[in-house]
Design a protein around this motif. Sequence first.
Motif, mmCIF file in Angstrom:
data_model
loop_
_atom_site.group_PDB
_atom_site.id
_atom_site.type_symbol
_atom_site.label_atom_id
_atom_site.label_comp_id
_atom_site.label_asym_id
_atom_site.label_seq_id
_atom_site.Cartn_x
_atom_site.Cartn_y
_atom_site.Cartn_z
ATOM 1 N N SER A 1 0.841 -1.210 0.000
ATOM 2 C CA SER A 1 0.000 0.000 0.000
ATOM 3 C C SER A 1 0.868 1.249 0.000
ATOM 4 N N GLU A 2 0.216 2.394 -0.268
ATOM 5 C CA GLU A 2 0.932 3.681 -0.202
ATOM 6 C C GLU A 2 1.508 3.879 1.202
ATOM 7 N N TRP A 3 0.710 3.438 2.179
ATOM 8 C CA TRP A 3 1.140 3.577 3.576
ATOM 9 C C TRP A 3 2.445 2.819 3.772
ATOM 10 N N ARG A 4 2.521 1.603 3.299
ATOM 11 C CA ARG A 4 3.700 0.750 3.511
ATOM 12 C C ARG A 4 4.926 1.350 2.827
ATOM 13 N N THR A 5 4.697 1.876 1.640
ATOM 14 C CA THR A 5 5.813 2.491 0.900
ATOM 15 C C THR A 5 6.371 3.665 1.692
ATOM 16 N N PHE B 1 -5.645 -5.121 2.249
ATOM 17 C CA PHE B 1 -5.006 -3.798 2.256
ATOM 18 C C PHE B 1 -4.547 -3.325 0.860
ATOM 19 N N THR B 2 -4.962 -4.034 -0.214
ATOM 20 C CA THR B 2 -4.471 -3.610 -1.539
ATOM 21 C C THR B 2 -5.599 -2.984 -2.381
ATOM 22 N N ARG B 3 -5.239 -2.153 -3.334
ATOM 23 C CA ARG B 3 -6.206 -1.511 -4.241
ATOM 24 C C ARG B 3 -6.902 -2.576 -5.098
ATOM 25 N N ALA B 4 -6.092 -3.486 -5.647
ATOM 26 C CA ALA B 4 -6.650 -4.493 -6.565
ATOM 27 C C ALA B 4 -7.716 -5.333 -5.866
ATOM 28 N N LYS B 5 -7.380 -5.828 -4.682
ATOM 29 C CA LYS B 5 -8.324 -6.702 -3.964
ATOM 30 C C LYS B 5 -9.515 -5.882 -3.458
ATOM 31 N N GLY B 6 -9.252 -4.642 -3.085
ATOM 32 C CA GLY B 6 -10.360 -3.787 -2.620
ATOM 33 C C GLY B 6 -11.372 -3.583 -3.734
ATOM 34 N N LYS B 7 -10.878 -3.383 -4.947
ATOM 35 C CA LYS B 7 -11.793 -3.209 -6.105
ATOM 36 C C LYS B 7 -12.573 -4.495 -6.359
ATOM 37 N N ASP C 1 -6.825 3.235 3.001
ATOM 38 C CA ASP C 1 -7.153 4.086 1.836
ATOM 39 C C ASP C 1 -6.971 3.337 0.522
ATOM 40 N N ASP C 2 -5.981 2.449 0.448
ATOM 41 C CA ASP C 2 -5.744 1.758 -0.829
ATOM 42 C C ASP C 2 -6.951 0.911 -1.227
ATOM 43 N N MET C 3 -7.533 0.218 -0.275
ATOM 44 C CA MET C 3 -8.739 -0.564 -0.599
ATOM 45 C C MET C 3 -9.895 0.364 -0.953
ATOM 46 N N ALA C 4 -9.982 1.500 -0.271
ATOM 47 C CA ALA C 4 -11.054 2.465 -0.578
ATOM 48 C C ALA C 4 -10.901 2.988 -2.008
ATOM 49 N N ILE C 5 -9.656 3.264 -2.402
ATOM 50 C CA ILE C 5 -9.402 3.787 -3.756
ATOM 51 C C ILE C 5 -9.742 2.732 -4.809
ATOM 52 N N GLY C 6 -9.424 1.496 -4.525
ATOM 53 C CA GLY C 6 -9.825 0.412 -5.436
ATOM 54 C C GLY C 6 -11.334 0.300 -5.508
ATOM 55 N N ALA C 7 -11.992 0.428 -4.368
ATOM 56 C CA ALA C 7 -13.465 0.324 -4.318
ATOM 57 C C ALA C 7 -14.121 1.487 -5.068
ATOM 58 N N ILE C 8 -13.506 2.655 -5.008
ATOM 59 C CA ILE C 8 -14.034 3.829 -5.725
ATOM 60 C C ILE C 8 -14.122 3.522 -7.222
ATOM 61 N N GLN C 9 -13.107 2.838 -7.744
ATOM 62 C CA GLN C 9 -13.134 2.474 -9.178
ATOM 63 C C GLN C 9 -14.310 1.530 -9.455
ATOM 64 N N ALA D 1 -5.652 9.416 -0.737
ATOM 65 C CA ALA D 1 -6.957 9.638 -0.083
ATOM 66 C C ALA D 1 -7.322 11.120 -0.155
ATOM 67 N N PHE D 2 -6.348 11.984 0.040
ATOM 68 C CA PHE D 2 -6.629 13.420 -0.046
ATOM 69 C C PHE D 2 -7.042 13.804 -1.467
ATOM 70 N N GLU D 3 -6.381 13.188 -2.450
ATOM 71 C CA GLU D 3 -6.766 13.473 -3.848
ATOM 72 C C GLU D 3 -8.202 13.003 -4.112
ATOM 73 N N ALA D 4 -8.570 11.823 -3.573
ATOM 74 C CA ALA D 4 -9.942 11.317 -3.747
ATOM 75 C C ALA D 4 -10.937 12.240 -3.041
ATOM 76 N N MET D 5 -10.589 12.746 -1.856
ATOM 77 C CA MET D 5 -11.500 13.646 -1.122
ATOM 78 C C MET D 5 -11.664 14.952 -1.885
ATOM 79 N N MET D 6 -10.573 15.464 -2.450
ATOM 80 C CA MET D 6 -10.662 16.723 -3.216
ATOM 81 C C MET D 6 -11.475 16.540 -4.490
ATOM 82 N N ALA D 7 -11.555 15.283 -4.974
ATOM 83 C CA ALA D 7 -12.378 14.996 -6.163
ATOM 84 C C ALA D 7 -13.817 14.660 -5.761
ATOM 85 N N GLY D 8 -14.103 14.697 -4.462
ATOM 86 C CA GLY D 8 -15.466 14.433 -3.974
ATOM 87 C C GLY D 8 -15.838 12.972 -3.947
ATOM 88 N N LYS D 9 -14.810 12.069 -3.976
ATOM 89 C CA LYS D 9 -15.100 10.633 -4.060
ATOM 90 C C LYS D 9 -14.882 9.884 -2.741
#
Length: 322
Positions: free
Chosen positions: A41-45, A201-207, A229-237, A261-269
């Motif tokens: 995740s972004e957090w882990r990086t 905790f991953t975007r792919a699995k969250g989606k 947040d990574d799973m949330a971002i995958g779920a948003i897609q 997550a901040f970018e997603a919040m600024m996009a209203g998602k």
Amino acid sequence: MKFTRRTILATAILAACAASPLTALAAKPLVIGFSQVGAESEWRTANTVSIKDAARKAGVTLKFADAQQKQENQVKAIRSFIAQKVDVIAFSPVVESGWDTVLREAKAAKIPVILTDRAVSVTDDTLYVTFIGSDFVEEGRRAGKWLLEHAKNAAPDGTVNIVELQGTVGSAPAIDRKKGFEEVIAANPKFKIIRSQTGDFTRAKGKEVMEAFLKAEGKKINVLYAHNDDMAIGAIQAIEEAGLKPGVDITIVSIDGVKGAFEAMMAGKLNVTVECSPLLGPQLMQIAADVVAAKPVPKRITTQEGVFPAEIAAREFPNRKY
Ligand code: GZL
């Protein structure tokens, strides 16, 4: 100045002392063996960058091992650090259980162990010196509290139907974030978790899991609670591909506070993210030095964190460090 035989001899002895193994020992850099969960995740990086940067700034020799989210790789890495006789072993345990044997081996080798980020469940807590990390139960409570106070999507009968993307099965953040969230929403029986499954905790699995939730429950879903947040971002897609508006048709509550997550919040998602700081590197280096110097260290060091709703995302974004 007159150089007598005595002065020259004294100078020679001093010079010899300066190069003595004792002095060299005092200047020997600390060697830390660090076993990291992975790069899921972004957090882990950001956590890895924080640890490597802090080691470099502190002049620490860091032996870093990425476990690719597998406990057996972490056990192997810890055994390798023991064999290399490092000064300190530190790690972020991918799951809570299964550490007693290898930590007993580290104790037998008289190598202190520091936990960062995630906790372990062991029969003997002398197997580690201290645990530096967030209070995940509190993070779950904060997510639940925000939802109780801000939920706007509900079924005609007032029920708030929640789907939950859990973190890695058996990991401290997944166990504790679920516990804290459920503890708080229990205050209002209208709030119901109708589906809950790990997205690891991953975007792919969250989606992928959110697609399954949408197929099974469709427009019945009012809220998504994601353990990161990574799973949330995958779920948003997935929500967008289903023709729904994330953050509008489905309220999304998440944890970590990464830039995505901040970018997603600024996009209203995305509606809110509960902060979980990965910037543990400097604390780890300081605590490791204190442990080696036999200074007392607290058994538990909790990181201080906030809650960031979408309304303040644009203002806060320039301050974000991860
Ligand atoms: C939390 C950390 C979790 C993050 C995820 O301290 O262990 O692991 O919330 C990460 O993003 O994968």
